[in-house]
Design an enzyme around this catalytic site. Structure first.
Site, PDB file in Angstrom:
ATOM      1  N   LYS A   1     -26.883   8.953   1.787  1.00 17.22           N
ATOM      2  CA  LYS A   1     -27.715   7.821   1.414  1.00 17.22           C
ATOM      3  C   LYS A   1     -28.560   7.484   2.634  1.00 17.22           C
ATOM      4  CE  LYS A   1     -27.630   3.453  -1.052  1.00 17.22           C
ATOM      5  NZ  LYS A   1     -28.730   2.855  -0.314  1.00 17.22           N
TER       6      LYS A   1
ATOM      7  N   CYS B   1     -39.368 -13.457  34.960  1.00 17.87           N
ATOM      8  CA  CYS B   1     -39.434 -13.798  36.373  1.00 17.87           C
ATOM      9  C   CYS B   1     -40.911 -13.715  36.758  1.00 17.87           C
ATOM     10  CB  CYS B   1     -38.621 -12.801  37.208  1.00 17.87           C
ATOM     11  SG  CYS B   1     -39.007 -12.930  38.960  1.00 17.87           S
TER      12      CYS B   1
ATOM     13  N   CYS C   1     -40.756  -9.361  43.441  1.00 21.01           N
ATOM     14  CA  CYS C   1     -39.470  -9.068  42.825  1.00 21.01           C
ATOM     15  C   CYS C   1     -39.273  -7.548  42.771  1.00 21.01           C
ATOM     16  CB  CYS C   1     -39.455  -9.697  41.435  1.00 21.01           C
ATOM     17  SG  CYS C   1     -37.915  -9.480  40.560  1.00 21.01           S
TER      18      CYS C   1
ATOM     19  N   ASP D   1     -31.125   5.808   5.043  1.00 16.98           N
ATOM     20  CA  ASP D   1     -31.491   4.411   5.227  1.00 16.98           C
ATOM     21  C   ASP D   1     -32.939   4.336   5.708  1.00 16.98           C
ATOM     22  OD1 ASP D   1     -31.289   1.726   5.287  1.00 16.98           O
ATOM     23  OD2 ASP D   1     -30.048   1.615   7.091  1.00 16.98           O
TER      24      ASP D   1
ATOM     25  N   TYR E   1     -34.682  13.635  -5.274  1.00 14.42           N
ATOM     26  CA  TYR E   1     -34.694  13.376  -6.705  1.00 14.42           C
ATOM     27  C   TYR E   1     -35.992  13.914  -7.307  1.00 14.42           C
ATOM     28  CZ  TYR E   1     -33.756  10.378 -10.852  1.00 14.42           C
ATOM     29  OH  TYR E   1     -33.489   9.888 -12.094  1.00 14.42           O
TER      30      TYR E   1
ATOM     31  N   CYS F   1     -34.101 -15.810  38.882  1.00 16.30           N
ATOM     32  CA  CYS F   1     -34.096 -14.353  38.804  1.00 16.30           C
ATOM     33  C   CYS F   1     -32.894 -13.794  39.569  1.00 16.30           C
ATOM     34  CB  CYS F   1     -35.392 -13.798  39.378  1.00 16.30           C
ATOM     35  SG  CYS F   1     -35.413 -11.999  39.391  1.00 16.30           S
TER      36      CYS F   1
ATOM     37  N   LYS G   1     -20.899   2.847   0.197  1.00 16.32           N
ATOM     38  CA  LYS G   1     -21.520   2.331   1.419  1.00 16.32           C
ATOM     39  C   LYS G   1     -20.525   2.330   2.575  1.00 16.32           C
ATOM     40  CE  LYS G   1     -24.864  -0.538   1.087  1.00 16.32           C
ATOM     41  NZ  LYS G   1     -26.300  -0.615   1.361  1.00 16.32           N
TER      42      LYS G   1
ATOM     43  N   GLU H   1     -24.540  13.497  -1.931  1.00 18.12           N
ATOM     44  CA  GLU H   1     -25.567  13.598  -0.897  1.00 18.12           C
ATOM     45  C   GLU H   1     -25.559  12.376   0.005  1.00 18.12           C
ATOM     46  OE1 GLU H   1     -29.410  12.757  -3.463  1.00 18.12           O
ATOM     47  OE2 GLU H   1     -28.125  14.239  -4.426  1.00 18.12           O
TER      48      GLU H   1
ATOM     49  N   CYS I   1     -34.482 -11.872  42.757  1.00 15.90           N
ATOM     50  CA  CYS I   1     -35.297 -12.475  43.818  1.00 15.90           C
ATOM     51  C   CYS I   1     -35.187 -13.995  43.862  1.00 15.90           C
ATOM     52  CB  CYS I   1     -36.756 -12.052  43.675  1.00 15.90           C
ATOM     53  SG  CYS I   1     -37.571 -12.813  42.265  1.00 15.90           S
TER      54      CYS I   1
HETATM   55  S1  IVH Z   1     -31.124   8.243  -5.963  1.00 19.22           S
HETATM   56  C1  IVH Z   1     -31.708   6.541 -10.063  1.00 19.22           C
HETATM   57  N1  IVH Z   1     -30.349   9.331  -3.740  1.00 19.22           N
HETATM   58  O1  IVH Z   1     -31.060   4.027  -2.116  1.00 19.22           O
HETATM   59  C2  IVH Z   1     -31.286   6.928  -8.720  1.00 19.22           C
HETATM   60  N2  IVH Z   1     -31.284   7.154  -3.655  1.00 19.22           N
HETATM   61  O2  IVH Z   1     -29.889   1.746  -3.678  1.00 19.22           O
HETATM   62  C3  IVH Z   1     -32.249   6.557  -7.696  1.00 19.22           C
HETATM   63  N3  IVH Z   1     -31.453   6.234  -1.386  1.00 19.22           N
HETATM   64  O3  IVH Z   1     -33.868   3.106  -4.007  1.00 19.22           O
HETATM   65  C4  IVH Z   1     -31.918   6.740  -6.313  1.00 19.22           C
HETATM   66  N4  IVH Z   1     -30.597   7.963  -0.347  1.00 19.22           N
HETATM   67  O4  IVH Z   1     -34.221   4.175  -1.711  1.00 19.22           O
HETATM   68  C5  IVH Z   1     -30.886   8.252  -4.320  1.00 19.22           C
HETATM   69  N5  IVH Z   1     -29.667  10.446  -1.808  1.00 19.22           N
HETATM   70  C6  IVH Z   1     -30.193   9.368  -2.396  1.00 19.22           C
HETATM   71  C7  IVH Z   1     -30.602   8.247  -1.655  1.00 19.22           C
HETATM   72  C8  IVH Z   1     -31.134   7.153  -2.328  1.00 19.22           C
HETATM   73  C9  IVH Z   1     -31.128   6.755  -0.202  1.00 19.22           C
HETATM   74  C10 IVH Z   1     -32.011   4.882  -1.564  1.00 19.22           C
HETATM   75  C11 IVH Z   1     -33.212   4.815  -2.464  1.00 19.22           C
HETATM   76  C12 IVH Z   1     -32.817   3.925  -3.598  1.00 19.22           C
HETATM   77  C13 IVH Z   1     -31.705   3.130  -3.013  1.00 19.22           C
HETATM   78  C14 IVH Z   1     -30.777   2.700  -4.102  1.00 19.22           C
END
Ligand code: IVH
Length: 671
Positions: free
Chosen positions: A115, A427, A433, A117, A225, A409, A315, A113, A412
């Site tokens: 990640k 400015c 301006c 941010d 989760y 500026c 990452k 899945e 102007c």
């Molecule tokens: S699972 C035990 N799934 O990344 C597993 N975390 O570095 C718990 N995060 O604290 C996390 N996308 O804030 C999981 N698809 C995803 C995620 C995810 C972002 C974040 C989450 C977690 C941090 C871990």
């Protein structure tokens, strides 16, 4: 309406509104208009006002917020919130898979899945209702931000389908990039600093005290989760799919936000896909998470002190390229703020050709020692505009010279100033301006300000270039003949323009005040000022002390208002606008709202018969009062309900604070 019928109707409306909410925010397939939705919501609000004891904590009306949290309570997580171990190469993913296979002694099924941010959140549900939402904190305990989380439309308040009676769901709250950009544009309009990135902005928003502001901010949330003792399936992916059927915005295979894999090749294909495609998402991701799908195997693999052994995060490297910085140029904004811009040798970055990048301010240029003709590293963040993040010093030409930041500026020639404590140069030639003049007028006519039909930024440009307008007041002296003489100005457009200008004279005072563009005086602050001072005369003559007495107006805003009126040209502009017939006082209708508690502060304590505590607080605010958390010498009233602690009463008595019962309070507001 009797109580029973009210109860039934409230339930019916809540269900209907929840369904529409689901259709709109989860399925993206609304079947009624926003207007029809609002009518239903208004009906529910009215009923809850009439029968406050029937209002549920998870009522759809809670989406709009209103509750103010002074201090977020710290609560312990039922299940600790762990982090993930990170990897930065495909090799590490291969090793992870080999390790897991070895321990499992068989072929393993994974779930891959995104990640996200954003800001991690754990939300618990009991009997289908949102119970509590807690931030990650230190992993063991976090902050209870339930009131703010309730305002996020894609998080269900009540569930549908066949959900377990108790469970927790975790996910990530974030700003969609489109929303984040808009937020920054609005801030820039007000002369406020831009927010650096969507994640920090989301985190800041979630910690705001006023949930009504959070509600207006359009945060979103993906859930990834599910935890609980009686989940329907024994695999991670299957439970996430189930969660989607309970009304959550969980990632789906349909849009490839999630997938199940049976081999490392499939995992790597998913990673590669998103490494390329992530720039097309309307939210930020910083990697891919790979999880062992089967719960039994997860248990077997276990945990290290900080993270599960059954999952790993891959990452992404920040999307970065090197290119030549040809020239540093400088832009002047509406408020006179100067932004240095890097003009680059065009280069492909995250799917788009980049020619310009932000250099933020003089400090940033000095810190990175950025110079013209340098080879620089350019990175794409959440902003549309990429930024220069570093210099390749090895490739610096021998004859290179440090950048001398402009002193005057670029538009102007006026000498720039730098306000202490601020990063930006300005400015100061506000009235002479060109980009500042045009920018101010564009703000004046904008939708949330005077909203002048038939007049857009291009026309402003044209009118300015033709010498017909030099400031907003000139708009009210335009005449048909001079307009008709302009290029691309047909009779119809002239008519529209003049009618729009004429009609804007009816725009209420609060919007006029916003439109004149006093730095830091946005829509909300304008409304507060108008409510408090009523007339432009009063605001003009208000002292610093009087200004900061207004709710939410601090030193910075007060100083800015005073400075504005110290400039004779500003006063002249206001006078001219007033002479043209613009609203410079709040009308009778505005003042009709009873402000009987104006400037008074309240402490609400105990349990009430006809109000929930929240409703009581809202009522206080509706009459102009302010709720505070604890009793001090500054408190005006203590509203005492049942079961109020004796210590509070004693303190109030000692400080001579008026103590009101619920009935006495009612009598006051019904007078
Ligand atoms: S699972 C035990 N799934 O990344 C597993 N975390 O570095 C718990 N995060 O604290 C996390 N996308 O804030 C999981 N698809 C995803 C995620 C995810 C972002 C974040 C989450 C977690 C941090 C871990």
């Amino acid at each position: 309406m009797d109580t029973q019928s009210a109860k039934n109707r409230i339930q019916e409306l809540s269900k209907e509104l929840n369904d529409h909410n689901y259709r709109y925010y989860i399925e993206d397939k609304p079947i009624i208009s926003d207007y029809e939705f609002d009518i239903l919501l208004k009906e529910l609000e009215k009923l809850e006002e009439e029968f406050p004891h029937l209002a549920e904590a998870n009522s759809p009306t809670k989406r709009v917020g209103g509750e103010v949290t002074k201090k977020f309570e710290t609560v312990k997580h039922k299940y600790p919130m762990l982090s993930l171990s990170n990897s930065y190469s495909k090799e590490e993913l291969i090793e992870f898979d080999e390790r897991v296979q070895k321990l499992a002694g068989k072929k393993v099924s994974y779930c891959c899945e995104l990640k996200y941010d954003g800001v991690a959140i754990g939300i618990s549900y009991k009997n289908g209702h949102l119970e509590r939402a807690v931030t990650r904190g230190d992993g063991t305990q976090g902050d209870d931000i339930t009131t703010n989380v309730r305002t996020i439309r894609s998080i269900p308040l009540s569930l549908r389908g066949d959900y377990p009676s108790e469970f927790e769901i975790r996910g990530e709250i974030f700003y969609p990039l489109s929303v984040f950009r808009k937020l920054n544009e609005d801030r820039e309009e007000l002369g406020e600093d831009r927010l650096a990135n969507p994640r920090n902005a989301a985190s800041g928003t979630l910690k705001m005290q006023d949930s009504a502001v959070v509600s207006s901010r359009k945060l979103d949330c993906y859930l990834y989760y599910v935890l609980g003792e009686s989940l329907p399936f024994d695999g991670h992916y299957e439970n996430l799919e189930a969660a989607a059927s309970w009304g959550f915005k969980a990632p789906s295979k349909r849009n490839n936000l999630i997938t199940t894999c049976n081999s490392i090749d499939e995992i790597i294909a998913f990673v590669n896909y998103w490494e390329k495609e992530r720039s097309n998402l309307d939210f930020e991701i910083d990697g891919i998470v790979i999880k062992v799908n089967d719960y039994d195997l997860q248990e077997e693999l276990g945990y290290t002190a900080k993270s599960p052994r059954w999952a790993i995060a891959y990452k992404f490297k920040a999307e970065q390229v090197e290119t030549k910085l040809n020239k540093i140029s400088y832009q002047v904004g509406r408020t006179g703020a100067i932004t240095p811009v890097a003009n680059l040798e065009p280069v492909l970055l995250a799917g788009t050709t980049v020619k310009r990048a932000s250099l933020h301010n003089a400090d940033q240029i000095a810190k990175l020692d950025i110079r013209e003709n340098d080879i620089v590293q350019v990175e794409k963040g959440g902003e549309i505009i990429p930024k220069v993040v570093g210099v390749n010093l090895e490739l610096r030409p021998a004859d290179s010279k440090p950048t001398a930041y402009i002193q005057n500026c670029p538009e102007c020639e006026t000498k720039l100033i730098r306000i202490e404590g601020e990063a930006q140069h300005y400015c100061p030639n506000t009235w002479g301006c060109p980009p500042q003049i045009k920018g101010k007028m564009a703000h004046f006519i904008s939708r949330k300000a005077m909203n002048i039909d038939g007049l857009g930024e291009e026309t402003i440009e044209q009118l300015f270039e033709a010498g017909l307008v030099k400031n907003a007041a000139d708009l009210y002296h335009l005449n048909e003949n001079e307009l008709l003489a302009l290029d691309r100005m047909a009779e119809k457009s002239v008519q529209n323009l003049l009618e729009g200008v004429e009609k804007s004279k009816e725009v209420p005072f609060a919007r006029v005040l916003f439109a004149v563009g006093i730095r830091y005086v946005g829509e909300t602050v304008s409304k507060k000022l108008v409510k408090y001072f009523k007339t432009i005369e009063a605001i003009k003559h208000a002292s610093f002390e009087e200004l900061i007495a207004v709710d939410e107006i601090g030193d910075k805003i007060a100083e800015s208002i005073i400075q504005f009126f110290e400039e004779p040209k500003n006063v002249q502009l206001i006078d001219n606008l007033q002479a043209s017939g613009l609203q410079m006082e709040s009308t009778e209708e505005d003042t009709l709202i009873k402000n009987i508690f104006e400037g008074k502060s309240f402490v609400v304590s105990g349990v009430f018969e006809n109000y929930s505590r929240d409703d009581l607080k809202k009522t206080i605010e509706a009459f102009g009062g302010k709720n505070v958390g604890s009793i001090s010498a500054k408190t005006d009233y203590l509203i005492a309900g049942d079961k109020m602690g004796p210590a509070k009463k004693e303190k109030a008595e000692k400080l001579n604070i008026a103590i009101l019962s619920e009935d006495e309070f009612d009598t006051l507001i019904n007078k």
